[in-house]
Design a protein around this motif. Structure first.
Motif, PDB file in Angstrom:
ATOM      1  N   GLN A 117       0.842  -1.194   0.000  1.00 54.75           N
ATOM      2  CA  GLN A 117       0.000   0.000   0.000  1.00 54.75           C
ATOM      3  C   GLN A 117       0.875   1.241   0.000  1.00 54.75           C
ATOM      4  OE1 GLN A 117      -2.962   0.031   3.112  1.00 54.75           O
ATOM      5  NE2 GLN A 117      -2.905  -2.187   3.259  1.00 54.75           N
ATOM      6  N   GLY A 118       0.219   2.389   0.000  1.00 60.87           N
ATOM      7  CA  GLY A 118       0.925   3.656   0.062  1.00 60.87           C
ATOM      8  C   GLY A 118       1.361   3.986   1.475  1.00 60.87           C
ATOM      9  N   CYS A 119       2.022   5.110   1.593  1.00 57.42           N
ATOM     10  CA  CYS A 119       2.542   5.572   2.880  1.00 57.42           C
ATOM     11  C   CYS A 119       1.520   6.516   3.509  1.00 57.42           C
ATOM     12  CB  CYS A 119       3.875   6.274   2.656  1.00 57.42           C
ATOM     13  SG  CYS A 119       4.758   6.600   4.170  1.00 57.42           S
ATOM     14  N   PHE A 120       0.750   6.006   4.467  1.00 56.29           N
ATOM     15  CA  PHE A 120      -0.287   6.780   5.142  1.00 56.29           C
ATOM     16  C   PHE A 120      -0.569   6.121   6.486  1.00 56.29           C
ATOM     17  CE2 PHE A 120      -2.397   3.320   3.112  1.00 56.29           C
ATOM     18  CZ  PHE A 120      -3.451   2.980   3.938  1.00 56.29           C
ATOM     19  N   VAL A 176       5.709   5.015   9.017  1.00 53.04           N
ATOM     20  CA  VAL A 176       5.183   4.019   8.086  1.00 53.04           C
ATOM     21  C   VAL A 176       6.196   3.872   6.958  1.00 53.04           C
ATOM     22  CG1 VAL A 176       3.326   3.423   6.482  1.00 53.04           C
ATOM     23  CG2 VAL A 176       2.796   4.649   8.605  1.00 53.04           C
ATOM     24  N   VAL A 177       6.614   2.640   6.708  1.00 53.61           N
ATOM     25  CA  VAL A 177       7.527   2.343   5.615  1.00 53.61           C
ATOM     26  C   VAL A 177       6.714   1.635   4.535  1.00 53.61           C
ATOM     27  CG1 VAL A 177       9.602   1.084   4.925  1.00 53.61           C
ATOM     28  CG2 VAL A 177       9.476   2.130   7.192  1.00 53.61           C
ATOM     29  N   ALA A 178       6.702   2.209   3.337  1.00 45.43           N
ATOM     30  CA  ALA A 178       5.951   1.639   2.215  1.00 45.43           C
ATOM     31  C   ALA A 178       6.930   1.367   1.080  1.00 45.43           C
ATOM     32  CB  ALA A 178       4.829   2.568   1.783  1.00 45.43           C
ATOM     33  N   PRO A 179       7.621   0.219   1.135  1.00 44.15           N
ATOM     34  CA  PRO A 179       8.696  -0.050   0.169  1.00 44.15           C
ATOM     35  C   PRO A 179       8.257  -0.099  -1.296  1.00 44.15           C
ATOM     36  CG  PRO A 179       8.663  -1.711   1.909  1.00 44.15           C
ATOM     37  CD  PRO A 179       7.470  -0.860   2.087  1.00 44.15           C
ATOM     38  N   THR A 180       7.006  -0.440  -1.545  1.00 42.68           N
ATOM     39  CA  THR A 180       6.555  -0.537  -2.941  1.00 42.68           C
ATOM     40  C   THR A 180       5.874   0.723  -3.442  1.00 42.68           C
ATOM     41  OG1 THR A 180       4.454  -1.535  -2.284  1.00 42.68           O
ATOM     42  CG2 THR A 180       6.277  -3.055  -2.762  1.00 42.68           C
ATOM     43  N   ASP A 181       5.795   1.749  -2.599  1.00 43.32           N
ATOM     44  CA  ASP A 181       5.173   3.020  -2.986  1.00 43.32           C
ATOM     45  C   ASP A 181       6.178   3.847  -3.783  1.00 43.32           C
ATOM     46  OD1 ASP A 181       3.870   5.443  -3.246  1.00 43.32           O
ATOM     47  OD2 ASP A 181       3.417   5.642  -1.104  1.00 43.32           O
ATOM     48  N   SER A 182       5.973   3.940  -5.068  1.00 41.76           N
ATOM     49  CA  SER A 182       6.930   4.641  -5.937  1.00 41.76           C
ATOM     50  C   SER A 182       6.833   6.155  -5.822  1.00 41.76           C
ATOM     51  CB  SER A 182       6.742   4.220  -7.396  1.00 41.76           C
ATOM     52  OG  SER A 182       5.432   4.554  -7.808  1.00 41.76           O
ATOM     53  N   SER A 183       5.794   6.670  -5.149  1.00 42.95           N
ATOM     54  CA  SER A 183       5.635   8.109  -5.045  1.00 42.95           C
ATOM     55  C   SER A 183       6.566   8.729  -3.997  1.00 42.95           C
ATOM     56  CB  SER A 183       4.185   8.466  -4.695  1.00 42.95           C
ATOM     57  OG  SER A 183       3.870   8.029  -3.398  1.00 42.95           O
ATOM     58  N   SER A 184       7.176   7.904  -3.156  1.00 44.67           N
ATOM     59  CA  SER A 184       8.029   8.466  -2.109  1.00 44.67           C
ATOM     60  C   SER A 184       9.468   8.589  -2.558  1.00 44.67           C
ATOM     61  CB  SER A 184       7.962   7.613  -0.838  1.00 44.67           C
ATOM     62  OG  SER A 184       8.356   6.301  -1.108  1.00 44.67           O
TER      63      SER A 184
END
Length: 165
Positions: A131-134, A157-165
């Protein structure tokens, strides 16, 4: 499905002796709901220093779970020196995880580590593997329990697959 997740069948603890690469946070609180039982004039919360290395260590420890689409959670503990919290310890408890949740088990073990080392539970960290970072509503409720103990508490929150970060 709930899965007993890595990185540890019991508990992992990572310590960093210094906080050379740190971030300082200063927050003002005000109003009668400041839980300090004092006047409503603004209060400055203590500074918090956290090593970037602890975040990197957590991400590495969570990698196996992330690849399995399972959340991983941990506690960030700090010592207090001259009014500043220094986050030096990442505690990864035994946990049950799904793609959207993570529940620490045997939390007494986490408190024992903190008590033995005279550390304060100033934060927590967890992944959103797909999921995203939220902060979800469950995350906000979890975070409240940390802020009741330590007003300076923070969440990561760590969102390793969120490409927007």
């Amino acid at each position: 499905m709930v899965t007993l997740s890595s990185p540890s069948p019991s508990i992992s603890c990572v310590e960093s002796g210094t906080c050379k690469s740190s971030h300082v946070s200063r927050v003002l609180i005000s109003g009668p709901d400041n839980n300090l039982g004092e006047s409503s004039e603004p209060k400055i919360l203590r500074d918090v220093h956290i090593s970037e290395r602890l975040m990197e260590d957590f991400t590495e420890l969570a990698r196996e779970n992330t690849e399995k689409d399972l959340e991983t959670c941990g506690t960030l503990a700090a010592f207090l020196e001259r009014g500043i919290f220094y986050v030096t310890t990442l505690i990864i408890p035994k946990q049950e995880s799904t793609a959207n949740s993570c529940q620490a088990m045997n939390e007494v073990d986490v408190f024992s580590i903190q008590n033995e080392r005279e550390l304060h539970p100033v934060g927590w960290i967890h992944t959103h593997p797909s999921q995203g970072c939220f902060m979800s509503s469950v995350d906000l409720h979890t975070h409240y329990s940390y802020q009741v103990m330590v007003p300076e508490a923070f969440a990561v929150v760590v969102a390793p697959t969120d490409s927007s970060s």
